[in-house]
Every structure is written in C-alpha cells, then in structure tokens.
Design a protein around this motif. Structure first.
Motif, PDB file in Angstrom:
ATOM      1  N   GLN A 161     -67.235  -5.327 -67.127  1.00 45.19           N
ATOM      2  CA  GLN A 161     -68.657  -5.672 -67.157  1.00 45.19           C
ATOM      3  C   GLN A 161     -69.377  -5.309 -65.872  1.00 45.19           C
ATOM      4  N   PHE A 162     -68.631  -5.146 -64.776  1.00 43.94           N
ATOM      5  CA  PHE A 162     -69.206  -4.812 -63.473  1.00 43.94           C
ATOM      6  C   PHE A 162     -68.455  -3.634 -62.850  1.00 43.94           C
ATOM      7  N   PRO A 163     -68.385  -2.479 -63.530  1.00 42.33           N
ATOM      8  CA  PRO A 163     -67.598  -1.366 -62.988  1.00 42.33           C
ATOM      9  C   PRO A 163     -68.280  -0.721 -61.779  1.00 42.33           C
ATOM     10  N   VAL A 164     -67.490  -0.434 -60.763  1.00 41.61           N
ATOM     11  CA  VAL A 164     -67.997   0.253 -59.575  1.00 41.61           C
ATOM     12  C   VAL A 164     -67.211   1.542 -59.371  1.00 41.61           C
ATOM     13  N   SER A 165     -67.836   2.514 -58.741  1.00 42.78           N
ATOM     14  CA  SER A 165     -67.272   3.855 -58.688  1.00 42.78           C
ATOM     15  C   SER A 165     -66.333   4.120 -57.521  1.00 42.78           C
ATOM     16  N   ASN A 166     -66.280   3.239 -56.532  1.00 41.56           N
ATOM     17  CA  ASN A 166     -65.400   3.505 -55.391  1.00 41.56           C
ATOM     18  C   ASN A 166     -64.973   2.200 -54.726  1.00 41.56           C
ATOM     19  N   GLU A 167     -64.033   2.332 -53.806  1.00 41.16           N
ATOM     20  CA  GLU A 167     -63.460   1.147 -53.147  1.00 41.16           C
ATOM     21  C   GLU A 167     -64.457   0.439 -52.233  1.00 41.16           C
ATOM     22  N   ASP A 168     -65.355   1.177 -51.596  1.00 43.67           N
ATOM     23  CA  ASP A 168     -66.365   0.527 -50.753  1.00 43.67           C
ATOM     24  C   ASP A 168     -67.245  -0.396 -51.586  1.00 43.67           C
ATOM     25  N   GLN A 169     -67.635   0.061 -52.775  1.00 46.53           N
ATOM     26  CA  GLN A 169     -68.450  -0.779 -53.648  1.00 46.53           C
ATOM     27  C   GLN A 169     -67.639  -1.958 -54.182  1.00 46.53           C
ATOM     28  N   LEU A 170     -66.343  -1.752 -54.396  1.00 47.59           N
ATOM     29  CA  LEU A 170     -65.475  -2.851 -54.827  1.00 47.59           C
ATOM     30  C   LEU A 170     -65.461  -3.953 -53.772  1.00 47.59           C
ATOM     31  N   VAL A 171     -65.325  -3.577 -52.512  1.00 43.05           N
ATOM     32  CA  VAL A 171     -65.316  -4.546 -51.408  1.00 43.05           C
ATOM     33  C   VAL A 171     -66.642  -5.304 -51.366  1.00 43.05           C
ATOM     34  N   THR A 172     -67.761  -4.579 -51.500  1.00 42.87           N
ATOM     35  CA  THR A 172     -69.083  -5.207 -51.478  1.00 42.87           C
ATOM     36  C   THR A 172     -69.257  -6.159 -52.655  1.00 42.87           C
ATOM     37  N   LEU A 173     -68.874  -5.712 -53.852  1.00 43.36           N
ATOM     38  CA  LEU A 173     -69.023  -6.536 -55.050  1.00 43.36           C
ATOM     39  C   LEU A 173     -68.157  -7.791 -54.970  1.00 43.36           C
ATOM     40  N   PHE A 174     -66.950  -7.669 -54.436  1.00 43.91           N
ATOM     41  CA  PHE A 174     -66.080  -8.830 -54.274  1.00 43.91           C
ATOM     42  C   PHE A 174     -66.779  -9.918 -53.471  1.00 43.91           C
ATOM     43  N   ASN A 175     -67.395  -9.514 -52.395  1.00 46.55           N
ATOM     44  CA  ASN A 175     -68.116 -10.457 -51.545  1.00 46.55           C
ATOM     45  C   ASN A 175     -69.317 -11.042 -52.287  1.00 46.55           C
ATOM     46  N   GLN A 176     -70.065 -10.201 -52.984  1.00 48.39           N
ATOM     47  CA  GLN A 176     -71.239 -10.667 -53.722  1.00 48.39           C
ATOM     48  C   GLN A 176     -70.877 -11.639 -54.835  1.00 48.39           C
ATOM     49  N   LEU A 177     -69.737 -11.453 -55.452  1.00 46.25           N
ATOM     50  CA  LEU A 177     -69.289 -12.354 -56.523  1.00 46.25           C
ATOM     51  C   LEU A 177     -68.724 -13.667 -55.982  1.00 46.25           C
ATOM     52  N   GLY A 178     -68.584 -13.766 -54.677  1.00 47.40           N
ATOM     53  CA  GLY A 178     -68.049 -14.985 -54.082  1.00 47.40           C
ATOM     54  C   GLY A 178     -66.544 -15.088 -54.170  1.00 47.40           C
ATOM     55  N   PHE A 179     -65.861 -13.941 -54.365  1.00 50.74           N
ATOM     56  CA  PHE A 179     -64.403 -13.932 -54.428  1.00 50.74           C
ATOM     57  C   PHE A 179     -63.780 -13.981 -53.044  1.00 50.74           C
ATOM     58  N   GLY A 180     -64.502 -13.537 -52.018  1.00 52.65           N
ATOM     59  CA  GLY A 180     -63.968 -13.494 -50.664  1.00 52.65           C
ATOM     60  C   GLY A 180     -64.121 -12.111 -50.069  1.00 52.65           C
ATOM     61  N   THR A 181     -63.489 -11.927 -48.922  1.00 47.88           N
ATOM     62  CA  THR A 181     -63.556 -10.672 -48.191  1.00 47.88           C
ATOM     63  C   THR A 181     -62.311  -9.855 -48.513  1.00 47.88           C
ATOM     64  N   LEU A 182     -62.525  -8.679 -49.095  1.00 51.47           N
ATOM     65  CA  LEU A 182     -61.430  -7.826 -49.535  1.00 51.47           C
ATOM     66  C   LEU A 182     -61.254  -6.675 -48.541  1.00 51.47           C
ATOM     67  N   THR A 183     -60.004  -6.460 -48.118  1.00 54.71           N
ATOM     68  CA  THR A 183     -59.696  -5.401 -47.156  1.00 54.71           C
ATOM     69  C   THR A 183     -58.437  -4.675 -47.603  1.00 54.71           C
ATOM     70  N   LYS A 184     -58.506  -3.336 -47.633  1.00 53.13           N
ATOM     71  CA  LYS A 184     -57.295  -2.576 -47.960  1.00 53.13           C
ATOM     72  C   LYS A 184     -56.408  -2.529 -46.728  1.00 53.13           C
ATOM     73  N   GLN A 185     -55.139  -2.901 -46.906  1.00 50.47           N
ATOM     74  CA  GLN A 185     -54.182  -2.932 -45.807  1.00 50.47           C
ATOM     75  C   GLN A 185     -53.339  -1.659 -45.744  1.00 50.47           C
ATOM     76  N   LYS A 186     -52.819  -1.218 -46.893  1.00 51.19           N
ATOM     77  CA  LYS A 186     -51.957  -0.038 -46.984  1.00 51.19           C
ATOM     78  C   LYS A 186     -52.309   0.722 -48.252  1.00 51.19           C
ATOM     79  N   SER A 187     -52.039   2.020 -48.210  1.00 57.42           N
ATOM     80  CA  SER A 187     -52.344   2.820 -49.386  1.00 57.42           C
ATOM     81  C   SER A 187     -51.439   4.040 -49.469  1.00 57.42           C
ATOM     82  N   SER A 188     -50.958   4.312 -50.666  1.00 56.01           N
ATOM     83  CA  SER A 188     -50.264   5.562 -50.978  1.00 56.01           C
ATOM     84  C   SER A 188     -50.803   6.001 -52.338  1.00 56.01           C
ATOM     85  N   ALA A 189     -50.306   7.102 -52.841  1.00 54.56           N
ATOM     86  CA  ALA A 189     -50.810   7.614 -54.115  1.00 54.56           C
ATOM     87  C   ALA A 189     -50.616   6.618 -55.257  1.00 54.56           C
TER      88      ALA A 189
END
Length: 162
Positions: free
Chosen positions: A48-76
């Motif tokens: 219902q709230f699809p976002v196109s990239n990880e930066d928008q995911l982080v912003t939306l998480f905060n806006q929804l009141g879920f908390g502060t989301l930070t990527k720690q590690k990443s691989s393929a």
C-alpha cells in the motif's frame, strides 16, 4: 493493562494510543499467531506504500513511526538493517514486544524494488535497537505481476517547497 504498562506508555515516545494497539491489543487478540500475522501484515502494508529506493524506505519508516532504520551491511543476497530510535527503545522495555510488522514491511519493499523473492527476520533485540536480516533470492523472481506505482515520499527538504 497493568499500571506499570500504562505508566510506561503514557510517558513514552510511543504514545498510549499506538502502544496499546500495537503491544497490548493486537497480541491479546492474535495470541500465539501474533508474529506471523504481523509479518504478513507488514508485507501487505508495504504494497500500500511502495517506495522506489532504500533512502525513501528509511524516510517512510520514520514517517510511519516505526523508528530509525539504518542499513548496517549489504551484499547482493543479504542485508542487515538496524531499527532504533526513541520509539524502538521505549518498546523494547516491554515484555514480548514484536517487530515482525517492520521485518515484513522491509522484506516486501525490497522485493518490490528488486523483483526478487525476499524474506526478513528479526535476528537480535538489543537494549536500544533491533537487528533485521533480509535475504533475497535473485534467481527467484517475485510473483507480483501487478505494475507498481511507487510513492513520491516527502523529505524534510521537500516540505518547505511549493
């Protein structure tokens, strides 16, 4: 609800309304099925709230009141995210707090962005943050065939512009 639960919620960043719904009423209704149902509810909410990239995911998480989301590690195929902030810290003080709604939300958002089947799980709850492991199977395309119209998420710099 006990006096101590009430006192914690009324004096927290979570707020009485959201806290009662999320950490008292839903678990009371769903019982042992809470974690699984919240995970799939998170996936549905992401649709219902699809976002196109990880930066928008982080912003939306905060806006929804879920908390502060930070990527720690990443691989393929795998990512580790940390969910923290005052709301998460307050929620972690409760017994039996559940973050599967957030895990499902992250999994589905990344699945929509990558078109690869993606699952997530809470792997660690610390005193002030939660670690969420996300795994994608790049060889297994998502079964979503509906075209996605991504949201245009407002950021702080967007709010003052007209």
């Amino acid at each position: 609800m006990s006096q101590s639960t009430y006192d914690q919620l009324i004096h927290s960043n979570v707020g009485l309304n959201q806290g009662v719904l999320r950490d008292v009423l839903i678990p009371s209704i769903l019982g042992e099925e809470t974690s699984g149902i919240l995970y799939w509810a998170g996936k549905d909410l992401a649709h219902q709230f699809p976002v196109s990239n990880e930066d928008q995911l982080v912003t939306l998480f905060n806006q929804l009141g879920f908390g502060t989301l930070t990527k720690q590690k990443s691989s393929a195929k795998q990512q580790t995210w940390q969910l923290g902030g005052p709301i998460v810290e307050q929620r972690l003080k409760f017994d039996h707090v559940d973050f599967n709604l957030e895990a499902g939300f992250i999994a589905q958002q990344l699945e929509l962005q990558t078109n690869a089947t993606t699952e997530a799980q809470v792997v660690e709850q610390k005193k002030n943050a939660v670690q969420i492991l996300v795994q994608s199977d790049l060889k297994d395309p998502s079964l979503d065939t509906e075209p996605i119209k991504f949201l245009q998420v407002e950021t702080q710099s967007d709010e003052g512009a007209e």
